[in-house]
Design a protein around this motif. Structure first.
Motif, short mmCIF file in Angstrom:
data_model
loop_
_atom_site.label_atom_id
_atom_site.label_comp_id
_atom_site.label_asym_id
_atom_site.label_seq_id
_atom_site.Cartn_x
_atom_site.Cartn_y
_atom_site.Cartn_z
N HIS A 86 36.90 39.83 40.04
CA HIS A 86 37.33 39.66 38.64
C HIS A 86 36.43 38.68 37.87
O HIS A 86 36.05 38.95 36.74
N ASP A 87 36.10 37.54 38.48
CA ASP A 87 35.28 36.53 37.79
C ASP A 87 33.91 37.07 37.41
O ASP A 87 33.44 36.89 36.28
N ASN A 88 33.26 37.75 38.36
CA ASN A 88 31.93 38.32 38.07
C ASN A 88 32.01 39.41 37.00
O ASN A 88 31.14 39.51 36.14
N THR A 90 34.22 39.64 34.61
CA THR A 90 34.45 38.96 33.32
C THR A 90 33.13 38.44 32.75
O THR A 90 32.83 38.65 31.57
N LYS A 91 32.32 37.80 33.60
CA LYS A 91 31.01 37.28 33.15
C LYS A 91 30.12 38.41 32.67
O LYS A 91 29.47 38.30 31.62
N GLU A 137 39.81 40.82 29.36
CA GLU A 137 40.82 40.51 30.39
C GLU A 137 41.79 41.69 30.55
O GLU A 137 42.09 42.11 31.68
#
Length: 193
Positions: A86-88, A90-91, A137
């Motif tokens: 998820h973090d990657n 989002t970036k 998101e």
């Protein structure tokens, strides 16, 4: 009709695309290291990997026609891999918003019996909407495209985050350029219709 066509891929999306051609095939995952070489251009990475995948399966299935595919997404010539979490993702999407990303879809058809190889790269350009953080998101939570280059699936909800798409074959964006594949199959005397 060649009766031993193999798709060297574990991708359900590529499998679905190939099914549209209504010809019998099997799928085998080639399991190759997809790390790009230093100073390698994105289209070179995609083409090398598509060939490697096809040859790897062809070495153990020596009478097969093997389809190898790979896709590399780029933003300003920087490679965007599969985000995997998820973090990657989002970036990646924050970096891509309001901008054009080129998806380099490489295709290789390898005749393991004759060792004849045909290969090409079909580019597809996608302009992403200028999304808010909340939209990014929301999209990621709904679709979870963590195994897709560029964090988006155009064949699913990803179409909602795309402003414009340009290219020769919309199937290339999903990862299997069918128009080029049909030409290659014809050269091997495999006719879809």
């Amino acid at each position: 009709m060649h009766n031993n066509l193999i798709l060297a891929s574990s991708s359900v999306y590529r499998r679905e695309l190939l099914t549209r051609l209504q010809i019998p095939f099997s799928c085998i995952s080639p399991d190759v290291d997809e790390t790009p070489f230093e100073h390698e251009l994105p289209q070179e990475t995609a083409l090398r990997l598509a060939k490697e995948k096809a040859i790897k399966i062809g070495t153990t299935h020596t009478d097969a026609l093997v389809i190898g595919c790979d896709q590399v997404a780029t933003l300003d010539n920087m490679q965007l891999g599969k985000p995997l979490n998820h973090d990657n993702a989002t970036k990646q999407l924050r970096m891509m918003r309001g901008r054009e990303v080129i998806f380099h879809s490489a295709l290789c058809l390898y005749n393991a019996k004759t060792q004849h190889m045909q290969a090409t790269v079909v580019p597809y350009v996608v302009k992403f909407r200028n999304l808010t953080d909340a939209q990014i998101e929301s999209y990621l939570l709904k679709e979870q495209p963590y195994h897709c280059a560029g964090s988006a699936k155009s064949e699913g909800l990803g179409i909602a985050i795309i402003e414009k798409m340009t290219g020769e074959d919309p199937n290339a964006l999903i990862g299997l350029p069918l128009i080029a594949l049909i030409n290659m199959l014809n050269h091997e005397q495999v006719y879809v219709i």
